[in-house]
Scaffold this motif. Structure first.
Motif, PDB file in Angstrom:
ATOM      1  N   ASP A 132       0.837  -1.206   0.000  1.00 45.73           N
ATOM      2  CA  ASP A 132       0.000   0.000   0.000  1.00 45.73           C
ATOM      3  C   ASP A 132       0.872   1.256   0.000  1.00 45.73           C
ATOM      4  O   ASP A 132       0.562   2.241  -0.678  1.00 45.73           O
ATOM      5  N   LYS A 152       3.900   1.436  -1.212  1.00 41.12           N
ATOM      6  CA  LYS A 152       4.509   1.526  -2.540  1.00 41.12           C
ATOM      7  C   LYS A 152       3.519   2.085  -3.557  1.00 41.12           C
ATOM      8  O   LYS A 152       3.861   2.977  -4.345  1.00 41.12           O
ATOM      9  N   GLU A 153       2.278   1.585  -3.541  1.00 39.46           N
ATOM     10  CA  GLU A 153       1.259   2.071  -4.471  1.00 39.46           C
ATOM     11  C   GLU A 153       1.032   3.576  -4.317  1.00 39.46           C
ATOM     12  O   GLU A 153       0.936   4.305  -5.294  1.00 39.46           O
ATOM     13  N   ALA A 154       0.939   4.012  -3.066  1.00 41.97           N
ATOM     14  CA  ALA A 154       0.725   5.436  -2.798  1.00 41.97           C
ATOM     15  C   ALA A 154       1.889   6.264  -3.329  1.00 41.97           C
ATOM     16  O   ALA A 154       1.684   7.290  -3.993  1.00 41.97           O
ATOM     17  N   VAL A 183       4.119   5.463  -5.653  1.00 48.67           N
ATOM     18  CA  VAL A 183       4.190   5.415  -7.118  1.00 48.67           C
ATOM     19  C   VAL A 183       3.179   6.383  -7.725  1.00 48.67           C
ATOM     20  O   VAL A 183       3.474   7.074  -8.700  1.00 48.67           O
ATOM     21  N   LYS A 184       1.990   6.461  -7.123  1.00 45.58           N
ATOM     22  CA  LYS A 184       0.976   7.417  -7.616  1.00 45.58           C
ATOM     23  C   LYS A 184       1.421   8.864  -7.387  1.00 45.58           C
ATOM     24  O   LYS A 184       1.289   9.709  -8.270  1.00 45.58           O
ATOM     25  N   ILE A 185       1.952   9.131  -6.189  1.00 49.63           N
ATOM     26  CA  ILE A 185       2.394  10.493  -5.860  1.00 49.63           C
ATOM     27  C   ILE A 185       3.514  10.941  -6.796  1.00 49.63           C
ATOM     28  O   ILE A 185       3.531  12.061  -7.286  1.00 49.63           O
ATOM     29  N   GLU A 192       4.393   9.633  -9.847  1.00 46.32           N
ATOM     30  CA  GLU A 192       4.248   8.959 -11.136  1.00 46.32           C
ATOM     31  C   GLU A 192       4.981   9.673 -12.273  1.00 46.32           C
ATOM     32  O   GLU A 192       5.355   9.046 -13.256  1.00 46.32           O
ATOM     33  N   ASN A 193       5.212  10.976 -12.150  1.00 48.05           N
ATOM     34  CA  ASN A 193       5.891  11.723 -13.221  1.00 48.05           C
ATOM     35  C   ASN A 193       7.406  11.714 -13.067  1.00 48.05           C
ATOM     36  O   ASN A 193       8.106  12.345 -13.848  1.00 48.05           O
ATOM     37  N   LYS A 216      11.509   5.650  -9.379  1.00 49.11           N
ATOM     38  CA  LYS A 216      10.516   4.591  -9.176  1.00 49.11           C
ATOM     39  C   LYS A 216      11.204   3.281  -8.764  1.00 49.11           C
ATOM     40  O   LYS A 216      10.687   2.540  -7.931  1.00 49.11           O
TER      41      LYS A 216
END
Length: 179
Positions: free
Chosen positions: A56, A58-60, A62-64, A66-67, A73
């Motif tokens: 969770d 990591k997902e957060a 990666v979204k934050i 993402e650019n 990453k």
């Protein structure tokens, strides 16, 4: 101050970024990562929390971010895999420091009671350039009202304390010695 583990990760990231000739891109990423983590108490709490699952986190992240570059990453992935994701802010801070050092950039940390005026900032820049012999200097201004006035200048491991609080402390010590 970053931990030794964070410094080791930062060195590895810098080496990888240098090999790919994207050290400056990753530098921008790390500034963004550091500012985001330092600016969000909630994010720091989530990263340190043993209750929140690593996936969770990591997902957060990666979204934050993402650019950001693939190197950044990849760092998030490695830290998650090694259960060290709470080091991300320290790794970013260490990377910034290592990158600046590799580029010959001196960072002057100036602590003042109020924000630096542009004239004073120019004066401090000139003094730091004279002291260090470096033509590339950046200033980070921290405001700490407890110093009352004056300033505290730190460049690397050198510190010059010209704060009113320091001068008052010296006077207090002198009075207590004479009693």
């Amino acid at each position: 101050m970053s931990s030794r583990a964070a410094i080791r990760y930062a060195k590895a990231v810098l080496e990888q970024a240098n090999q790919g000739n994207i050290a400056n891109v990753v530098f921008d990423d790390m500034q963004s990562v550091y500012a985001t983590i330092e600016g969000s108490k909630e994010l720091r709490s989530v990263l340190k929390s043993p209750v929140v699952k690593a996936e969770d986190k990591k997902e957060a992240l990666v979204k934050i971010f993402e650019n950001n570059s693939e190197v950044t990453k990849g760092l998030i992935q490695i830290l998650t895999t090694n259960k060290r994701i709470n080091l991300l802010g320290g790794v970013a801070e260490s990377y910034i420091s290592l990158y600046n050092e590799s580029q010959g950039v001196k960072v002057a940390n100036v602590t003042t009671a109020v924000a630096l005026s542009s004239e004073l900032e120019t004066e401090v820049l000139a003094k730091v350039k004279q002291l260090t012999g470096s033509s590339q200097v950046t200033i980070h201004n921290t405001i700490d009202e407890s110093i009352l006035g004056g300033f505290i200048l730190r460049v690397g491991d050198l510190q010059y304390d010209a704060s009113i609080a320091n001068k008052l402390g010296k006077i207090k010590r002198e009075f207590s010695k004479s009693l």
